[in-house]
Design an enzyme around this catalytic site. Structure first.
Site, PDB file in Angstrom:
ATOM      1  N   GLU A  43      -5.508   8.016 -29.829  1.00  0.00           N
ATOM      2  CA  GLU A  43      -5.995   6.658 -30.100  1.00  0.00           C
ATOM      3  C   GLU A  43      -4.816   5.722 -30.389  1.00  0.00           C
ATOM      4  OE1 GLU A  43      -8.833   6.507 -33.228  1.00  0.00           O
ATOM      5  OE2 GLU A  43     -10.297   7.788 -32.211  1.00  0.00           O
ATOM      6  N   ARG A 100      -6.186  -5.287  -7.548  1.00  0.00           N
ATOM      7  CA  ARG A 100      -6.546  -4.936  -6.166  1.00  0.00           C
ATOM      8  C   ARG A 100      -8.026  -4.610  -6.023  1.00  0.00           C
ATOM      9  NH1 ARG A 100      -1.649  -0.773  -5.221  1.00  0.00           N
ATOM     10  NH2 ARG A 100      -1.851  -0.673  -7.493  1.00  0.00           N
ATOM     11  N   GLN A 101      -8.709  -4.388  -7.146  1.00  0.00           N
ATOM     12  CA  GLN A 101     -10.141  -4.098  -7.095  1.00  0.00           C
ATOM     13  C   GLN A 101     -10.908  -5.385  -7.417  1.00  0.00           C
ATOM     14  OE1 GLN A 101     -11.336  -0.349  -8.973  1.00  0.00           O
ATOM     15  NE2 GLN A 101      -9.167   0.170  -9.210  1.00  0.00           N
ATOM     16  N   LYS A 198      -1.173  -4.815  10.927  1.00  0.00           N
ATOM     17  CA  LYS A 198      -1.295  -3.395  10.569  1.00  0.00           C
ATOM     18  C   LYS A 198      -2.757  -3.048  10.352  1.00  0.00           C
ATOM     19  CE  LYS A 198      -1.370  -3.680   5.560  1.00  0.00           C
ATOM     20  NZ  LYS A 198      -0.797  -3.314   4.269  1.00  0.00           N
ATOM     21  N   ARG A 200      -5.130  -0.228   7.856  1.00  0.00           N
ATOM     22  CA  ARG A 200      -5.045   0.682   6.705  1.00  0.00           C
ATOM     23  C   ARG A 200      -6.211   1.665   6.797  1.00  0.00           C
ATOM     24  NH1 ARG A 200      -2.264   0.437   2.024  1.00  0.00           N
ATOM     25  NH2 ARG A 200      -1.679  -1.753   2.175  1.00  0.00           N
ATOM     26  N   ASP A 228       3.741  -0.882  -4.012  1.00  0.00           N
ATOM     27  CA  ASP A 228       3.259   0.259  -4.787  1.00  0.00           C
ATOM     28  C   ASP A 228       3.912   1.542  -4.268  1.00  0.00           C
ATOM     29  OD1 ASP A 228       1.922   2.116  -6.295  1.00  0.00           O
ATOM     30  OD2 ASP A 228      -0.087   1.480  -5.738  1.00  0.00           O
ATOM     31  N   ALA A 230       5.075   1.841  -1.331  1.00  0.00           N
ATOM     32  CA  ALA A 230       6.077   1.343  -0.374  1.00  0.00           C
ATOM     33  C   ALA A 230       5.783   1.739   1.065  1.00  0.00           C
ATOM     34  CB  ALA A 230       7.488   1.793  -0.774  1.00  0.00           C
ATOM     35  N   GLY A 231       4.578   2.225   1.345  1.00  0.00           N
ATOM     36  CA  GLY A 231       4.231   2.584   2.720  1.00  0.00           C
ATOM     37  C   GLY A 231       4.207   1.374   3.636  1.00  0.00           C
ATOM     38  N   THR A 232       3.563   0.292   3.200  1.00  0.00           N
ATOM     39  CA  THR A 232       3.455  -0.909   4.019  1.00  0.00           C
ATOM     40  C   THR A 232       4.823  -1.504   4.315  1.00  0.00           C
ATOM     41  OG1 THR A 232       1.228  -1.461   3.241  1.00  0.00           O
ATOM     42  CG2 THR A 232       2.557  -3.270   4.077  1.00  0.00           C
TER      43      THR A 232
END
Length: 316
Positions: A43, A100-101, A198, A200, A228, A230-232
């Site tokens: 906690e 992102r959500q 691209k 996804r 994030d 780093a894929g993109t």
């Protein structure tokens, strides 16, 4: 700062105390005295060690990794300040986690960004100060004022100095969703833009389909709000290099850099990645091609203007 008859205090939780200290120093202040720790069962325990009654209080906390701990720290800190009779509480969130959500992309998805907005408001935040939300419409999730700073100005100033002659420079949007951001950034540099098309197939996975625009023989600057895994950005860099780009640089506001990000960046054609310090990059994960620019002066100026009840629009 102008004295309105109420104290101004800046407190920090544990996500980014270095940035909080820089912001306070820019204002000629010291951070408020508090302890943010944890009980043995996990906690979160918070103690405010100075009077805040009637004060205008700013709490600096990015809800970055570990996201849930940092979010709970912020909520509990706000609750403690509210119960200590602070006059106004502004949550200073250089990086807003769960952004992102922001919509239901498929059936039965949560809209977690709205939930976080409700939690912050219920905890007692009177105002939000943040930077480069992943989706600007998240401002509408709040029923309290949201001041939304843009990191592009700091990045543009860096590249204007780095490339005084920009005849062969092109700003590249890594996907269709970042076109508006790239266009605004390119206008600051007075250069053209290109766009990577691209797809996804699943979260944190992207594939380059086409490149729209002239990048052959050009110095390309890939721009994104966050990186994030780093894929993109690295897939985009490989595609640009394969299609004849002279050099590839990249920049972002939020260097999340999780999972395989460092390995991907190390092994891609990007010569330099510039990120702002909204999120702390641990020393053990830093690599030579990453350069960090501080947002402290911009946030300090925003806090000063909020306290003095003057306009923030020129900072945007």
């Amino acid at each position: 700062m102008v004295n309105h008859g109420k104290d101004v205090k800046i407190f920090a939780c544990n996500s980014n105390p270095q940035l909080a200290a820089k912001i306070a120093a820019n204002l000629g202040m010291e951070l408020g005295d508090s302890n943010v720790g944890m009980f043995s069962d996990g906690e979160i325990a918070i103690n405010i060690n100075e009077m805040v009654r009637g004060s205008d209080v700013f709490v600096v906390q990015s809800t970055s990794n570990p996201v849930n701990n940092n979010l709970m720290e912020l909520l509990i800190m706000i609750d403690a300040l509210k119960r200590a009779s602070a006059s106004r509480i502004t949550a200073v969130m250089p990086y807003f986690g769960y952004a992102r959500q922001d919509r239901k992309s498929k059936a039965r998805d949560p809209i977690s960004a709205k939930l976080v907005a409700d939690l912050l408001t219920t905890a007692g935040a009177d105002r939000i100060l943040t930077m480069d939300l992943h989706a600007a419409q998240i401002q509408g999730f709040f029923n309290i004022p949201v001041d939304h700073l843009k990191g592009g100005r700091l990045l543009a100033e860096y590249y204007i100095e780095k490339f005084p002659v920009r005849d062969d420079v092109v700003v590249v949007s890594p996907d269709l969703g970042s076109v508006t951001r790239a266009r605004d950034f390119a206008a600051k540099l007075d250069v053209p833009i290109a766009i990577i098309d691209k797809r996804r197939p699943k979260p944190n996975v992207s594939e380059v389909m086409n490149i729209i625009g002239d990048i052959k023989g050009k110095t390309c600057i890939l721009l994104d709000d966050m990186i994030d895994t780093a894929g993109t950005i690295t897939n985009g860099a490989h595609a640009l290099a394969e299609r004849g780009a002279k050099a590839v640089y990249a920049c972002c506001t939020h260097g999340v850099l999780s999972g395989p990000a460092m390995e991907r960046l190390q092994n891609c054609p990007i010569e330099e990645l510039v990120t702002l310090d909204t999120i702390v990059i641990p020393e053990e994960r830093k690599i030579p091609k990453i350069k960090t620019i501080s947002v402290a002066s911009l946030f300090a100026e925003a806090i000063k203007r909020i306290y003095n009840d003057t306009s923030l629009s020129e900072l945007f």
